[in-house]
Scaffold this motif. Sequence first.
Motif, PDB file in Angstrom:
ATOM      1  N   GLY A  92     -10.389   3.115  44.206  1.00 18.06           N
ATOM      2  CA  GLY A  92      -8.945   3.263  44.287  1.00 18.06           C
ATOM      3  C   GLY A  92      -8.366   2.992  45.650  1.00 18.06           C
ATOM      4  O   GLY A  92      -7.157   3.142  45.861  1.00 18.06           O
ATOM      5  N   GLU A  97     -11.637  -0.976  42.507  1.00 14.18           N
ATOM      6  CA  GLU A  97     -10.923  -0.416  41.367  1.00 14.18           C
ATOM      7  C   GLU A  97     -11.035   1.104  41.337  1.00 14.18           C
ATOM      8  O   GLU A  97     -12.038   1.675  41.784  1.00 14.18           O
ATOM      9  N   MET A  98     -10.016   1.735  40.777  1.00 14.44           N
ATOM     10  CA  MET A  98     -10.052   3.174  40.565  1.00 14.44           C
ATOM     11  C   MET A  98     -10.975   3.483  39.396  1.00 14.44           C
ATOM     12  O   MET A  98     -11.151   2.646  38.495  1.00 14.44           O
ATOM     13  N   ASP A 237      -4.555   3.010  44.918  1.00 15.69           N
ATOM     14  CA  ASP A 237      -4.066   3.450  43.620  1.00 15.69           C
ATOM     15  C   ASP A 237      -3.513   4.870  43.761  1.00 15.69           C
ATOM     16  O   ASP A 237      -4.200   5.741  44.306  1.00 15.69           O
TER      17      ASP A 237
END
Length: 325
Positions: A92, A97-98, A237
């Motif tokens: 994140g 990516e989270m 994120d």
Amino acid sequence: MSEKMTSASPDIADIWAGDQDLPEWFIKAMAAPREESFVEVDGHKVHYFRWGQRGKPSLLMTHGFLAHARCFAFIAPFLAGDYDIISYDLAGMGDSEMIPDCDGSRRAEQMVAIAETLDLFAGPVKPKIIAHSFGSGVALGAMELAGERFGGLIICDLMILRPERLKAHFEAGGGPPGSGRSDRPNKIYPDYETARGRFILSPPQHVQQPFLLDYMAYHSLRRIDEGETHGWAWKFDPMVFHRNADVQESWMDLPQRIVDLPHRLAMIYGENSQLFDGDSADYIRELGGSHIPMIAVPEAEHHLMLDQPLALVTALRSVLALWAE
């Protein structure tokens, strides 16, 4: 010593475009060979850099809250002659990516999985972890989970304060690293200059190497060009702020967890840090941590790689030399 930057690394060209004098050590570090890639762990992409030579002893590095792997981009090249080095973005943050239900345990599991996926456990020498601030908490969890697979952990300026000082820190609005809102999207700024003006360090501090702050800020942002929407937004994120447990209580528990870790450990901190100081070191010793080397970097605050990067390199080299196998 400095020189005019005429042939910039692609990593820094967009920021200065050859118009600013930068230290020679930084230019050389940024020109050092490295790999930039993604690895998939449990179905989620993790962004990382790799320096050095495969087959040499491995180092796994990660950063503080809302930062990214590039905080080690000008540190790792000074260690690359002797090591195979991975610096990755936490889930994140940066370009990683989270992951769902991302708490400390999940982050620790992912750290171990990254080491496994990138074959850091394959060699005869166990990989060592170097982590800064929030990333040190993740690394501590990884050591508790699979410490027998690692060769040691170097914690860099993790927030450690006596309970009364920690409580006062929270009551003064300092908040634990990672506190914030997870229920609203990141703001889109109309231009880079406006977004850059909102980039601040936590805790706030003067940075002795301002060009490094510019570098970190630039790579904390992404350009937005989607339909009628144009501008710049933070890469992280918002869900990184989501918490499933009492965050303050978990920070209260950290000192004893460090002391109780049955694996090799060292601590490096900024001599002028607001989050770890001489009293923090005394507190660790009083809890039973007299066996843990604790090294203060002169004239550095919490973000010691932005204040005294070469002194940090020296401290890391010293610990790693003592741990040579």
